[in-house]
Design an enzyme around this catalytic site. Structure first.
Site, PDB file in Angstrom:
ATOM      1  N   LEU A  33       0.817  -1.220   0.000  1.00 38.81           N
ATOM      2  CA  LEU A  33       0.000   0.000   0.000  1.00 38.81           C
ATOM      3  C   LEU A  33       0.850   1.269   0.000  1.00 38.81           C
ATOM      4  O   LEU A  33       1.890   1.341   0.657  1.00 38.81           O
ATOM      5  CB  LEU A  33      -0.921   0.005   1.231  1.00 38.81           C
ATOM      6  CG  LEU A  33      -1.874  -1.187   1.357  1.00 38.81           C
ATOM      7  CD1 LEU A  33      -2.772  -1.009   2.601  1.00 38.81           C
ATOM      8  CD2 LEU A  33      -2.743  -1.356   0.109  1.00 38.81           C
ATOM      9  N   HIS A  37      -3.454   4.190  -2.447  1.00 39.81           N
ATOM     10  CA  HIS A  37      -4.379   3.243  -1.820  1.00 39.81           C
ATOM     11  C   HIS A  37      -5.005   3.858  -0.560  1.00 39.81           C
ATOM     12  O   HIS A  37      -6.200   3.682  -0.298  1.00 39.81           O
ATOM     13  CB  HIS A  37      -3.642   1.969  -1.394  1.00 39.81           C
ATOM     14  CG  HIS A  37      -2.992   1.209  -2.501  1.00 39.81           C
ATOM     15  ND1 HIS A  37      -1.633   1.009  -2.562  1.00 39.81           N
ATOM     16  CD2 HIS A  37      -3.509   0.572  -3.584  1.00 39.81           C
ATOM     17  CE1 HIS A  37      -1.336   0.275  -3.626  1.00 39.81           C
ATOM     18  NE2 HIS A  37      -2.453   0.005  -4.274  1.00 39.81           N
ATOM     19  N   GLN A  61      -4.246 -11.573 -13.939  1.00 41.74           N
ATOM     20  CA  GLN A  61      -4.090 -10.339 -14.713  1.00 41.74           C
ATOM     21  C   GLN A  61      -2.649 -10.073 -15.125  1.00 41.74           C
ATOM     22  O   GLN A  61      -2.357  -9.029 -15.710  1.00 41.74           O
ATOM     23  CB  GLN A  61      -4.696  -9.144 -13.967  1.00 41.74           C
ATOM     24  CG  GLN A  61      -3.944  -8.690 -12.732  1.00 41.74           C
ATOM     25  CD  GLN A  61      -4.748  -7.673 -11.944  1.00 41.74           C
ATOM     26  OE1 GLN A  61      -5.772  -7.974 -11.349  1.00 41.74           O
ATOM     27  NE2 GLN A  61      -4.299  -6.428 -11.953  1.00 41.74           N
ATOM     28  N   LYS A 152      -5.843   6.661 -11.520  1.00 40.89           N
ATOM     29  CA  LYS A 152      -4.520   6.275 -12.033  1.00 40.89           C
ATOM     30  C   LYS A 152      -4.656   5.174 -13.091  1.00 40.89           C
ATOM     31  O   LYS A 152      -3.944   5.152 -14.071  1.00 40.89           O
ATOM     32  CB  LYS A 152      -3.674   5.813 -10.850  1.00 40.89           C
ATOM     33  CG  LYS A 152      -2.520   4.907 -11.148  1.00 40.89           C
ATOM     34  CD  LYS A 152      -1.322   5.679 -11.580  1.00 40.89           C
ATOM     35  CE  LYS A 152      -0.055   4.862 -11.587  1.00 40.89           C
ATOM     36  NZ  LYS A 152      -0.218   3.441 -11.844  1.00 40.89           N
ATOM     37  N   SER A 188       2.732   4.331  -7.328  1.00 37.46           N
ATOM     38  CA  SER A 188       2.476   2.988  -7.838  1.00 37.46           C
ATOM     39  C   SER A 188       3.328   2.030  -7.023  1.00 37.46           C
ATOM     40  O   SER A 188       4.474   2.351  -6.670  1.00 37.46           O
ATOM     41  CB  SER A 188       2.884   2.908  -9.311  1.00 37.46           C
ATOM     42  OG  SER A 188       3.007   1.554  -9.711  1.00 37.46           O
TER      43      SER A 188
HETATM   44  P1  AMP Z   1      -3.220  -1.788  -7.330  1.00 37.98           P
HETATM   45  O1  AMP Z   1      -2.863  -2.275  -5.966  1.00 37.98           O
HETATM   46  O2  AMP Z   1      -2.095  -1.134  -8.056  1.00 37.98           O
HETATM   47  O3  AMP Z   1      -3.963  -2.821  -8.137  1.00 37.98           O
HETATM   48  O4  AMP Z   1      -4.261  -0.621  -7.103  1.00 37.98           O
HETATM   49  C1  AMP Z   1      -5.413  -0.795  -6.332  1.00 37.98           C
HETATM   50  C2  AMP Z   1      -6.310   0.399  -6.531  1.00 37.98           C
HETATM   51  O5  AMP Z   1      -5.620   1.586  -6.146  1.00 37.98           O
HETATM   52  C3  AMP Z   1      -6.722   0.573  -8.001  1.00 37.98           C
HETATM   53  O6  AMP Z   1      -8.081   0.980  -8.058  1.00 37.98           O
HETATM   54  C4  AMP Z   1      -5.802   1.673  -8.460  1.00 37.98           C
HETATM   55  O7  AMP Z   1      -6.345   2.450  -9.515  1.00 37.98           O
HETATM   56  C5  AMP Z   1      -5.665   2.505  -7.204  1.00 37.98           C
HETATM   57  N1  AMP Z   1      -4.438   3.291  -7.261  1.00 37.98           N
HETATM   58  C6  AMP Z   1      -3.192   2.828  -7.545  1.00 37.98           C
HETATM   59  N2  AMP Z   1      -2.313   3.867  -7.565  1.00 37.98           N
HETATM   60  C7  AMP Z   1      -3.023   4.988  -7.303  1.00 37.98           C
HETATM   61  C8  AMP Z   1      -2.700   6.374  -7.190  1.00 37.98           C
HETATM   62  N3  AMP Z   1      -1.460   6.809  -7.360  1.00 37.98           N
HETATM   63  N4  AMP Z   1      -3.698   7.243  -6.919  1.00 37.98           N
HETATM   64  C9  AMP Z   1      -4.974   6.812  -6.756  1.00 37.98           C
HETATM   65  N5  AMP Z   1      -5.342   5.520  -6.843  1.00 37.98           N
HETATM   66  C10 AMP Z   1      -4.386   4.624  -7.113  1.00 37.98           C
END
Ligand code: AMP
Length: 285
Positions: A33, A37, A61, A152, A188
């Site tokens: 996280l 997140h 995925q 994002k 990220s």
């Molecule tokens: P992930 O763990 O990368 O699959 O992301 C989980 C959720 O967090 C997804 O809905 C992403 O779009 C969101 N997310 C990831 N990075 C960001 C960010 N920098 N700003 C806002 N939401 C994010």
């Protein structure tokens, strides 16, 4: 906060919420996280009575040769962060709980998934099939009133909105703005792969988006001008993008002009990391 690993226990824990009129918010993540997140968790905490965060690095995925094994993981740290945000349930199932032996169903969204990240030369539409299958399962497991996603991943958010509309899944999808480091880099989990020098180069993505926004602010709305302003920033950072495209923010159809709801999306490999970023460009037709 309770940590839960099985669908059965998740349902058991959430069962009393609905009859008690308590709303459930779900934040699906792949863990590791960061503040992007956390922004989703805070939004969920503000809006819902029960907040569930899922941590699941979804093998379906990831394509062959992608970073499934290397993807950063730290459940103890994630648990501490989630607890500090007042999360009620951390759902961290093992892969066999989500995909037991004999699993054989896939949910695909036909529209929106063949371009940008879904193009055959990019991650392919199978990437989105992996996403939509696991999101359908998570929605079915938790039965949330609201599920939270980040802008994002703009294409993913559109695909998920389409998924729940087409399948009449009774959940509200809330999309939250992209959270960035102060210098502009979109947060990220994959930023963990970047060396300091690569992180400097990676700034080219957000700078390209800002350059495109400046073009639009100056009234230059044609795709060629907007894209070349963005590309100049990528070039200046030594980045050769996997794609840099202007598309309708509603249906991802190609856009030859910025018309008020136009998505500029970029993907690029920087060192070991494949990074994506985007902005919605405004303006008048
Ligand atoms: P992930 O763990 O990368 O699959 O992301 C989980 C959720 O967090 C997804 O809905 C992403 O779009 C969101 N997310 C990831 N990075 C960001 C960010 N920098 N700003 C806002 N939401 C994010």
């Amino acid at each position: 906060m309770r940590t839960i690993r099985t669908v059965h226990e998740l349902r058991e824990v959430l069962a009393p919420a609905r009859p008690a009129g308590r709303s459930i918010g779900l934040v699906p993540t792949m863990g590791f996280l960061h503040d992007g997140h956390i922004a989703l968790l805070r939004r969920a905490r503000e809006q819902c009575d029960v907040v569930v965060v899922s941590l699941f690095v979804n093998p379906a995925q990831f394509g062959p040769g992608e970073d499934l094994e290397a993807y950063p993981r730290d459940e103890a740290r994630d648990a501490a962060l989630a607890e500090a945000e007042g999360v009620d349930v951390l759902f961290a199932p093992p892969a066999e709980e989500v995909y037991p032996p004999g699993f054989g169903t896939s949910v695909t969204v036909a529209a929106l998934t063949e371009v940008l990240d879904g193009a055959p030369e990019q991650r392919g539409s199978e990437h989105f099939a992996g996403v939509t299958t696991v999101v359908t399962k998570l929605l079915s497991m938790a039965g949330p009133d609201v599920a939270y996603f980040g802008q994002k991943d703009a294409q993913q958010a559109l695909v998920i909105r389409k998924l729940v509309r087409d399948l009449d899944i009774p959940v509200r999808i809330e999309v939250c703005p992209t959270v960035r480091d102060p210098d502009g880099l979109a947060l990220s989990s994959r930023n963990a792969y970047l060396s300091p020098a690569e992180r400097d180069r990676a700034l080219g993505l957000s700078r390209a988006l800002r350059a495109a926004e400046a073009e639009v602010a100056a009234g230059r709305l044609d795709a060629a001008g907007v894209l070349s302003a963005a590309r100049a920033q990528l070039d200046a950072h030594g980045i050769d993008p996997e794609y840099l495209e202007l598309r309708s923010a509603a249906d991802l159809s190609p856009a030859d002009r910025v018309n008020g709801s136009t998505l500029l999306a970029v993907a690029a490999r920087v060192g070991r990391a494949r990074l994506i970023d985007n902005t919605i460009l405004g303006g008048t037709t």
